[in-house]
Design a protein around this motif. Structure first.
Motif, PDB file in Angstrom:
ATOM      1  N   THR A 121       0.005  15.786  -1.339  1.00  0.00           N
ATOM      2  CA  THR A 121      -1.214  14.596  -0.793  1.00  0.00           C
ATOM      3  C   THR A 121      -2.428  15.305  -1.231  1.00  0.00           C
ATOM      4  OG1 THR A 121       0.196  14.379   1.256  1.00  0.00           O
ATOM      5  CG2 THR A 121      -2.223  13.964   1.413  1.00  0.00           C
ATOM      6  N   PRO A 129       6.129   2.424   0.612  1.00  0.00           N
ATOM      7  CA  PRO A 129       5.319   1.517   0.469  1.00  0.00           C
ATOM      8  C   PRO A 129       5.287   0.477   1.768  1.00  0.00           C
ATOM      9  CG  PRO A 129       7.508   0.777  -0.522  1.00  0.00           C
ATOM     10  CD  PRO A 129       7.528   2.358  -0.116  1.00  0.00           C
ATOM     11  N   ALA A 160       6.351   8.423  -1.624  1.00  0.00           N
ATOM     12  CA  ALA A 160       5.217   7.518  -0.850  1.00  0.00           C
ATOM     13  C   ALA A 160       6.207   6.468  -0.428  1.00  0.00           C
ATOM     14  CB  ALA A 160       4.023   7.245  -1.836  1.00  0.00           C
ATOM     15  N   HIS A 174      10.890   3.677  -1.887  1.00  0.00           N
ATOM     16  CA  HIS A 174       9.848   4.576  -1.948  1.00  0.00           C
ATOM     17  C   HIS A 174       9.716   4.866  -3.403  1.00  0.00           C
ATOM     18  CE1 HIS A 174      13.743   6.394  -3.096  1.00  0.00           C
ATOM     19  NE2 HIS A 174      13.046   7.337  -3.829  1.00  0.00           N
ATOM     20  N   VAL A 196       0.734  -1.247   0.178  1.00  0.00           N
ATOM     21  CA  VAL A 196       0.098  -0.135  -0.088  1.00  0.00           C
ATOM     22  C   VAL A 196       0.946   1.280  -0.167  1.00  0.00           C
ATOM     23  CG1 VAL A 196      -1.944   1.378   1.228  1.00  0.00           C
ATOM     24  CG2 VAL A 196      -1.864  -1.265   1.242  1.00  0.00           C
ATOM     25  N   LEU A 197       0.397   2.303  -0.881  1.00  0.00           N
ATOM     26  CA  LEU A 197       1.268   3.428  -0.766  1.00  0.00           C
ATOM     27  C   LEU A 197       0.099   4.531  -0.137  1.00  0.00           C
ATOM     28  CD1 LEU A 197       2.668   3.342  -4.479  1.00  0.00           C
ATOM     29  CD2 LEU A 197       3.899   3.368  -2.087  1.00  0.00           C
ATOM     30  N   ASP A 198       0.400   5.193   0.864  1.00  0.00           N
ATOM     31  CA  ASP A 198      -0.532   6.278   1.405  1.00  0.00           C
ATOM     32  C   ASP A 198      -0.022   7.424   2.179  1.00  0.00           C
ATOM     33  OD1 ASP A 198      -3.013   7.028   2.397  1.00  0.00           O
ATOM     34  OD2 ASP A 198      -2.954   5.997   4.283  1.00  0.00           O
ATOM     35  N   ASP A 199       1.048   7.173   2.620  1.00  0.00           N
ATOM     36  CA  ASP A 199       1.901   8.238   3.345  1.00  0.00           C
ATOM     37  C   ASP A 199       2.839   8.999   2.619  1.00  0.00           C
ATOM     38  OD1 ASP A 199       2.462   9.799   5.662  1.00  0.00           O
ATOM     39  OD2 ASP A 199       4.455   8.393   6.047  1.00  0.00           O
ATOM     40  N   LEU A 228      -4.775   8.104  -3.618  1.00  0.00           N
ATOM     41  CA  LEU A 228      -4.136   7.699  -2.189  1.00  0.00           C
ATOM     42  C   LEU A 228      -5.256   7.060  -1.125  1.00  0.00           C
ATOM     43  CD1 LEU A 228      -1.076   9.564  -1.493  1.00  0.00           C
ATOM     44  CD2 LEU A 228      -1.128   7.449  -2.720  1.00  0.00           C
ATOM     45  N   PRO A 229      -5.171   5.981  -0.689  1.00  0.00           N
ATOM     46  CA  PRO A 229      -4.244   4.950  -0.774  1.00  0.00           C
ATOM     47  C   PRO A 229      -4.357   4.108  -2.052  1.00  0.00           C
ATOM     48  CG  PRO A 229      -6.009   4.062   0.779  1.00  0.00           C
ATOM     49  CD  PRO A 229      -6.620   5.546   0.548  1.00  0.00           C
ATOM     50  N   VAL A 230      -3.009   3.860  -2.478  1.00  0.00           N
ATOM     51  CA  VAL A 230      -2.897   2.958  -3.569  1.00  0.00           C
ATOM     52  C   VAL A 230      -2.827   1.635  -2.973  1.00  0.00           C
ATOM     53  CG1 VAL A 230      -1.444   2.080  -5.399  1.00  0.00           C
ATOM     54  CG2 VAL A 230      -2.139   4.610  -5.198  1.00  0.00           C
ATOM     55  N   ARG A 231      -3.626   0.657  -3.323  1.00  0.00           N
ATOM     56  CA  ARG A 231      -3.334  -0.942  -3.040  1.00  0.00           C
ATOM     57  C   ARG A 231      -2.875  -1.405  -4.390  1.00  0.00           C
ATOM     58  NH1 ARG A 231      -5.045  -0.691   1.903  1.00  0.00           N
ATOM     59  NH2 ARG A 231      -7.150   0.609   2.493  1.00  0.00           N
TER      60      ARG A 231
END
Length: 184
Positions: A136, A87, A85, A120, A71-74, A143-146
């Motif tokens: 952001t 992972p 971001a 990253h 997941v990419l979220d932060d 986001l979030p990307v799963r």
């Protein structure tokens, strides 16, 4: 400067990342439809001109490496201003980088420039109009990307000629791999 990079593509963020490349450096935007600007680097820089034996070694690593979800979220920034971001989990990416480096010890990650290699996906660069908050906000709704790490790709970077040299499915059986292209 021509160089090669081993990457795990992240197509879900391609539109955003490609747009940033078009903004900053359009001469480095690829016309190769297989090329993914949005990626997590597995090993860079790689060999300038990989030989057939090098490609075979990469294919063997990819076959043995299982595909995995992340997941990419932060969105955060490195001290040098690279907005990225991270992972989650980062471990499989770090382990893949370590495995590739063991196989190709002449190619330390980021040419040995950093003591700690942090997996990253590069998104942008801090500046007067760019902050982690603005990036952001730009990515709201994305986001979030799963995602699933399913491929290892060898990219060639050259001004006006960025392209995929080879691609391997992660965790693929030997008899199922038919997508490796020879470098041009």
């Amino acid at each position: 400067m021509v160089h090669t990079v081993l990457v795990v593509p992240v197509p879900a963020l391609e539109g955003y990342v490609r747009g940033r490349w078009e903004h900053y450096d359009p001469a480095w935007v690829s016309r190769d439809p297989a090329f993914t600007h949005a990626h997590i680097t597995a090993l860079a820089p790689f060999l300038p001109s990989p030989a057939e034996g090098d490609l075979a070694r990469l294919a063997a690593i990819a076959r043995a490496w299982p595909a995995f979800d992340f997941v990419l979220d932060d969105v955060t920034a490195f001290p040098d201003g690279i907005v990225h971001a991270v992972p989650v989990p980062a471990g499989p990416f770090a382990e893949l980088t370590a495995r590739l480096w063991r196989e190709f010890p002449e190619c330390p990650p980021y040419a040995g420039e950093y003591a700690d290699v942090v997996p990253h996906l590069t998104l942008d660069l801090l500046g007067p109009a760019v902050s982690t908050a603005s990036v952001t906000a730009d990515l709201a709704g994305l986001l979030p990307v799963r995602a699933r790490a399913e491929r290892l790709e060898l990219h060639r970077y050259a001004e006006g000629d960025c392209r995929v040299l080879a691609s391997w499915a992660l965790g693929a059986r030997l008899d199922a791999v038919a997508d490796v292209s020879a470098p041009a």
